[in-house]
Motif scaffolding. Sequence first.
Motif, PDB file in Angstrom:
ATOM      1  N   GLU A 109       0.813  -1.224   0.000  1.00  0.00           N
ATOM      2  CA  GLU A 109       0.000   0.000   0.000  1.00  0.00           C
ATOM      3  C   GLU A 109       0.845   1.273   0.000  1.00  0.00           C
ATOM      4  O   GLU A 109       0.353   2.373  -0.276  1.00  0.00           O
ATOM      5  N   HIS A 110       2.162   1.136   0.270  1.00  0.00           N
ATOM      6  CA  HIS A 110       3.043   2.299   0.289  1.00  0.00           C
ATOM      7  C   HIS A 110       3.562   2.666  -1.106  1.00  0.00           C
ATOM      8  O   HIS A 110       4.205   3.719  -1.259  1.00  0.00           O
ATOM      9  N   ILE A 111       3.317   1.828  -2.093  1.00  0.00           N
ATOM     10  CA  ILE A 111       3.705   2.149  -3.469  1.00  0.00           C
ATOM     11  C   ILE A 111       2.635   3.077  -4.053  1.00  0.00           C
ATOM     12  O   ILE A 111       1.457   2.707  -4.105  1.00  0.00           O
ATOM     13  N   PRO A 112       3.009   4.273  -4.493  1.00  0.00           N
ATOM     14  CA  PRO A 112       2.009   5.188  -5.050  1.00  0.00           C
ATOM     15  C   PRO A 112       1.278   4.558  -6.239  1.00  0.00           C
ATOM     16  O   PRO A 112       1.898   3.870  -7.059  1.00  0.00           O
ATOM     17  N   ALA A 113      -0.021   4.784  -6.314  1.00  0.00           N
ATOM     18  CA  ALA A 113      -0.818   4.224  -7.411  1.00  0.00           C
ATOM     19  C   ALA A 113      -0.452   4.851  -8.744  1.00  0.00           C
ATOM     20  O   ALA A 113      -0.613   4.220  -9.806  1.00  0.00           O
ATOM     21  N   ASP A 114       0.020   6.087  -8.724  1.00  0.00           N
ATOM     22  CA  ASP A 114       0.465   6.752  -9.950  1.00  0.00           C
ATOM     23  C   ASP A 114       1.478   7.818  -9.584  1.00  0.00           C
ATOM     24  O   ASP A 114       1.707   8.110  -8.414  1.00  0.00           O
ATOM     25  N   GLY A 115       2.102   8.390 -10.602  1.00  0.00           N
ATOM     26  CA  GLY A 115       3.100   9.421 -10.377  1.00  0.00           C
ATOM     27  C   GLY A 115       4.481   8.854 -10.083  1.00  0.00           C
ATOM     28  O   GLY A 115       4.634   7.656  -9.819  1.00  0.00           O
ATOM     29  N   PRO A 116       5.497   9.706 -10.130  1.00  0.00           N
ATOM     30  CA  PRO A 116       6.879   9.250  -9.937  1.00  0.00           C
ATOM     31  C   PRO A 116       7.203   8.887  -8.500  1.00  0.00           C
ATOM     32  O   PRO A 116       6.661   9.472  -7.562  1.00  0.00           O
ATOM     33  N   ALA A 117       8.073   7.910  -8.333  1.00  0.00           N
ATOM     34  CA  ALA A 117       8.573   7.537  -7.006  1.00  0.00           C
ATOM     35  C   ALA A 117       9.867   6.762  -7.186  1.00  0.00           C
ATOM     36  O   ALA A 117      10.076   6.087  -8.205  1.00  0.00           O
ATOM     37  N   ILE A 118      10.741   6.878  -6.205  1.00  0.00           N
ATOM     38  CA  ILE A 118      12.023   6.165  -6.210  1.00  0.00           C
ATOM     39  C   ILE A 118      11.932   4.998  -5.230  1.00  0.00           C
ATOM     40  O   ILE A 118      11.594   5.190  -4.067  1.00  0.00           O
ATOM     41  N   LEU A 119      12.209   3.799  -5.702  1.00  0.00           N
ATOM     42  CA  LEU A 119      12.244   2.630  -4.831  1.00  0.00           C
ATOM     43  C   LEU A 119      13.708   2.372  -4.476  1.00  0.00           C
ATOM     44  O   LEU A 119      14.505   1.962  -5.322  1.00  0.00           O
TER      45      LEU A 119
END
Length: 267
Positions: free
Chosen positions: A26-36
Amino acid sequence: MLYGAMKVTVGGSLKLAFRPWVEGLEHIPADGPAILASNHLSFSDSFFLPAVLDRKVTFIAKAEYFNTPGVKGRLTAAFFKGVGQLPVDRSGARGAGEAAIKSGIEVLERGELFGIYPEGTRSPDGRLYRGKPGGLARVALATGAPVVPVAMIDTEKIQPPGTVMPKLMRPGIRIGKPLDFTRYQGMEHDRFVLRAVTDEVMYEIMKLSGQEYVDMYATAMKRQLADAAKAEKEAGKAAKAALAQAEKEQTAKEKAAAEQDRPAGDR
């Protein structure tokens, strides 16, 4: 299209065979940029993480995987492109770092997920090593994208170095809450800020993974281990040579003694 096909075939096979467990999706954004930002225990980390995510995630990989000649080379390149990896020329340390940063920014500007290993290389012994401040922090501050800490669990046990067949076991993936570093935007060239951002991310990864933390770079530890192995090998060769020389000298002494004990007429 190719990524989707590879996700179904490769990702589906991995999930079916190894049944990885996941916490914190649930911490992974559903959309938009993010750095893992993940710890790095195994070559398979870049496959297990994308396999459990609904969104595409792009990692960087060394250029050798993409430019090897021949049929095998073309197949390898197609495979890595298919699983969402981008080539980065690592022939020069500074050039490689700048290429990785540029690639990460381009992925994030498209509104996608960018995967990175702050340690810079796989852990040589399963412990968590100091994060390198260049890539992760600079990309985060240049784009304002949130950083999602990720912990890979037990992936190094699936196929330890020297083994051919992987061990069927359940690795784990633990995903933490996104970290916001927009308060530091515009400061991506301040080395103290880069260090602080990197250390904060590594602390979160340590909490998620439960790994012992080592305050040195994994590359430095690998050099130490390589030097120790080389020294041990050279010491073994020296000991073997010394033993051979001692045996040779002993044989010569015994031969000389036998020669002296022989009657004068038999010499």
